[in-house]
Design a protein around this motif. Structure first.
Motif, PDB file in Angstrom:
ATOM      1  N   GLU A  86       0.848  -1.201   0.000  1.00 34.81           N
ATOM      2  CA  GLU A  86       0.000   0.000   0.000  1.00 34.81           C
ATOM      3  C   GLU A  86       0.880   1.246   0.000  1.00 34.81           C
ATOM      4  O   GLU A  86       1.871   1.304   0.723  1.00 34.81           O
ATOM      5  N   HIS A  87       0.531   2.206  -0.808  1.00 33.08           N
ATOM      6  CA  HIS A  87       1.255   3.488  -0.923  1.00 33.08           C
ATOM      7  C   HIS A  87       2.713   3.271  -1.336  1.00 33.08           C
ATOM      8  O   HIS A  87       3.623   3.893  -0.796  1.00 33.08           O
ATOM      9  N   SER A 126       0.248   9.010   2.389  1.00 38.49           N
ATOM     10  CA  SER A 126       0.426   8.008   3.441  1.00 38.49           C
ATOM     11  C   SER A 126       1.738   7.255   3.247  1.00 38.49           C
ATOM     12  O   SER A 126       2.270   7.194   2.146  1.00 38.49           O
ATOM     13  N   THR A 132       0.088   9.528  -3.002  1.00 35.65           N
ATOM     14  CA  THR A 132      -0.475   9.425  -1.670  1.00 35.65           C
ATOM     15  C   THR A 132       0.299  10.298  -0.693  1.00 35.65           C
ATOM     16  O   THR A 132       1.428  10.694  -0.975  1.00 35.65           O
ATOM     17  N   ALA A 184       0.672   5.848  -6.801  1.00 32.81           N
ATOM     18  CA  ALA A 184      -0.260   5.841  -5.672  1.00 32.81           C
ATOM     19  C   ALA A 184      -0.632   7.272  -5.295  1.00 32.81           C
ATOM     20  O   ALA A 184      -1.662   7.498  -4.681  1.00 32.81           O
TER      21      ALA A 184
END
Ligand code: ASN
Length: 608
Positions: A172-173, A267, A265, A263
């Motif tokens: 993720e990210h 985060s 992002t 992504a």
């Protein structure tokens, strides 16, 4: 991290007997660090006692050290590399690209790639990999994330597409490249594809910030969740049927940056290692029994990829089968509809496709079964989400695994979905999404350019691939707008680049009626020359209009209407013609002008 570590510089300068390596004499020389995680696969196999191929432990580093294309021992010694990074670290030779190649420009040409090999024990044929092994790889990347510029995962080819898909969701990210590779023939054999694949993967992971889980094989870099193994007997083992490669390594390494998924992002990178294993793949075939389907869908099954025919079809005359599917979705099993075809997407264009949607299936768009299955594992493991949220995630594009039209929803300005999609797409964008946004934004942008007569902006939009004939929320095209504003050059440009004379806006107006209304004689002339005409109703009503223009002596407007094709002989609502009205109200100038126009009109008609 690109430059030689100061400790290694110091260490080196104390070794006066060693000749200074080029990295210290030229300050521009940089280093990139790649972590290679060796999970097994054919690339590191040898024949065992039974004369079959099996992974060989503790052999790869030793063997690579002897290969000059994969290791520069002199540089390693001169820069005290082993002391600093350990014995399992190797370094690629200095790349020497032709000075003006793309590769040179993109890689700055002289980055040294230092790579450390983390070998798993036991090494696995990829047929033996499980979700736990994916989790281990993910955790090792997370642990080492900050110390390396990129990651290469050596892996067997048989299940590499599953691992690549799973890792793409688990990471993720992600902000750094993770490149899976392997080979069809062991690297220890004379003729093999392992050396090239490893070298290409290292160069890409070390030199380019492609923040995706990718798969590199036979000179191509693919998005990991788009690939499938399609050939057991060729070096060209993988295909990415629904997405062009992210990069090709030919004479130059060419990255298709537009295709690269980001992504975008705020985060931090995180690896999600929990995966739900109660998932499965079920392939339809003619004559499949309802009891087979029923058995497959029993608890603990929670997520199924149903591989259907063609564009997502199943028999619509098999109530027994459809009932089993419906029972399962009603009971909370998520079933994703993916096609058995290698290429293409599921759609609902057939009755035989619609029945599956009615049975509660989710359209898998153009996802590969590998991607759909691992996405289910990932999404179903998100325990804080309810079933609807999980289903929504399944139909959304999370990592570029499906085409951007978001499972059949088309972007358009008149759709309330639009703003949502834009917002999402601005934070996660890839080529397909950018194209969708471009198409959705084209009407307002091109109308704005037409409003100010900015031909350069129209050109730029057209060169982006925008369709300049599209209308805005009122159905007004850039040609309508340019015609209203009297921007002759913009009108001319639009006529040559997709603008349509005959499109009517929501008020029924064409560009010609707009140009008449706003009295742009030259635009009217150009539109008429191109074939524009007033509608039958407009011509009918023109009589009354001409009479009132005659009554107030508006010569300009009389001329423009005539130029636009209005008939001066046409009577108004009370049966009088414009000439009679002008006479009756004593507008002598208008009378003369109308007479002149009536003879000129013959000329207009000849011209057009
Ligand atoms: N059986 C091997 C594996 O997947 C195949 C390969 O790597 N070419 O580990």
């Amino acid at each position: 991290s690109f430059h030689l570590h100061p400790c290694r510089r110091r260490q080196l300068s104390s070794q006066s007997s060693v000749e200074a390596p080029e990295s210290l004499t030229s300050p521009g020389v940089a280093e990139a660090r790649v972590l290679v995680i060796n999970t097994g696969g054919t690339i590191g196999m040898t024949l065992d006692d039974d004369d079959v191929l099996a992974p060989k432990a503790n052999a790869l580093v030793k063997s690579l050290r002897k290969l000059p294309i994969l290791h520069d021992e002199v540089y390693a010694q001169q820069t005290a590399m082993y002391e600093y990074y350990g014995e399992s670290t190797l370094v690629l030779p200095k790349p020497q690209p032709p000075p003006d190649s793309l590769f040179h420009r993109q890689s700055k040409g002289n980055k040294r790639i230092i790579y450390s090999i983390l070998e798993y024990s036991p090494l696995l044929d990829s047929s033996n990999m499980t979700t736990d092994d994916w989790g281990r790889v993910g955790k090792d990347i997370e642990k080492n994330y900050e110390n390396f510029d990129g990651f290469v995962i050596l892996h067997g080819t048989d299940t590499m597409a599953y691992t690549a898909s799973a890792l793409s969701f688990m990471c993720e990210h992600l902000g750094k490249p993770i490149v899976l590779t392997g080979s069809q023939v062991p690297i220890y054999e004379m003729r093999n594809d392992g050396r090239d694949n490893l070298l290409g993967a290292l160069l890409i992971a070390g030199q380019f910030v492609i923040p995706e889980v990718c798969l590199y094989f036979y000179n191509k870099l693919y998005r990991g969740n788009r690939v499938t193994k399609t050939d057991a007997g060729s070096f060209n083992a993988f295909s990415s049927p629904n997405l062009a490669p992210l990069a090709t390594a030919e004479v130059d390494i060419t990255i298709n940056w537009d295709t690269v998924w980001r992504a975008n992002t705020t985060s931090k990178f995180h690896v999600w290692t929990e995966l739900n294993r109660n998932v499965g793949l079920l392939r339809l075939f003619p004559g499949i029994t309802a009891s087979t389907v029923k058995a497959f869908l029993q608890p603990p099954m929670q997520g199924v990829v149903l591989e259907t025919y063609g564009s997502g079809n199943a028999p619509d005359n098999r109530a027994d089968l459809l009932e089993e599917l419906k029972k399962a979705t009603d009971a909370g099993v998520i079933i994703v509809n993916c096609t058995q075809c290698l290429r293409g997407s599921v759609s609902m264009s057939y009755a035989t496709g619609k029945v599956l949607m009615d049975a509660g299936l989710i359209a898998g768009c153009d996802m590969t079964p590998e991607a759909a299955l691992s996405k289910l594992s990932y999404v179903l493991a998100k325990q804080d989400l309810d079933l609807d949220a999980k289903k929504k995630m399944m139909s959304e594009n999370l990592r570029g695994e499906m085409a951007a039209d978001l499972a059949g929803t088309k972007l358009c300005l008149s759709d309330s979905h639009f703003i949502q999609v834009i917002a999402k797409s601005l934070s996660i964008s890839c080529k397909e999404e950018l194209e969708a946004i471009r198409d959705a934004l084209t009407p307002p942008l091109s109308c704005a350019a037409a409003k100010i007569g900015d031909v350069e902006a129209l050109k730029a939009l057209s060169e982006m691939g925008s369709n300049l004939s599209l209308g805005d929320y009122d159905g007004r095209t850039p040609l309508h707008v340019a015609a209203c504003e009297g921007h002759l050059h913009a009108v001319e440009y639009l006529l040559g680049h997709g603008g349509s004379l005959h499109v009517k806006d929501r008020y029924g107006a064409t560009p010609l009626s707009n140009a008449v209304r706003f009295r742009h004689r030259d635009v009217v002339w150009l539109l008429r020359k191109t074939g524009a005409h007033l509608s039958r109703d407009e011509l009918e009503e023109a009589g009354t209009e001409l009479c009132s223009l005659a009554a107030c002596g508006d010569l300009d407007a009389l001329e423009i209407w005539t130029l636009a094709g209005a008939d001066l002989n046409k009577p108004g609502y009370d049966g009088q013609t414009a000439l009679e009205v002008a006479n009756a109200v004593g507008k002598g100038e208008a009378v003369a002008f109308i007479r002149q126009l009536m003879s000129n009109k013959i000329k207009f008609q000849r011209e057009f």
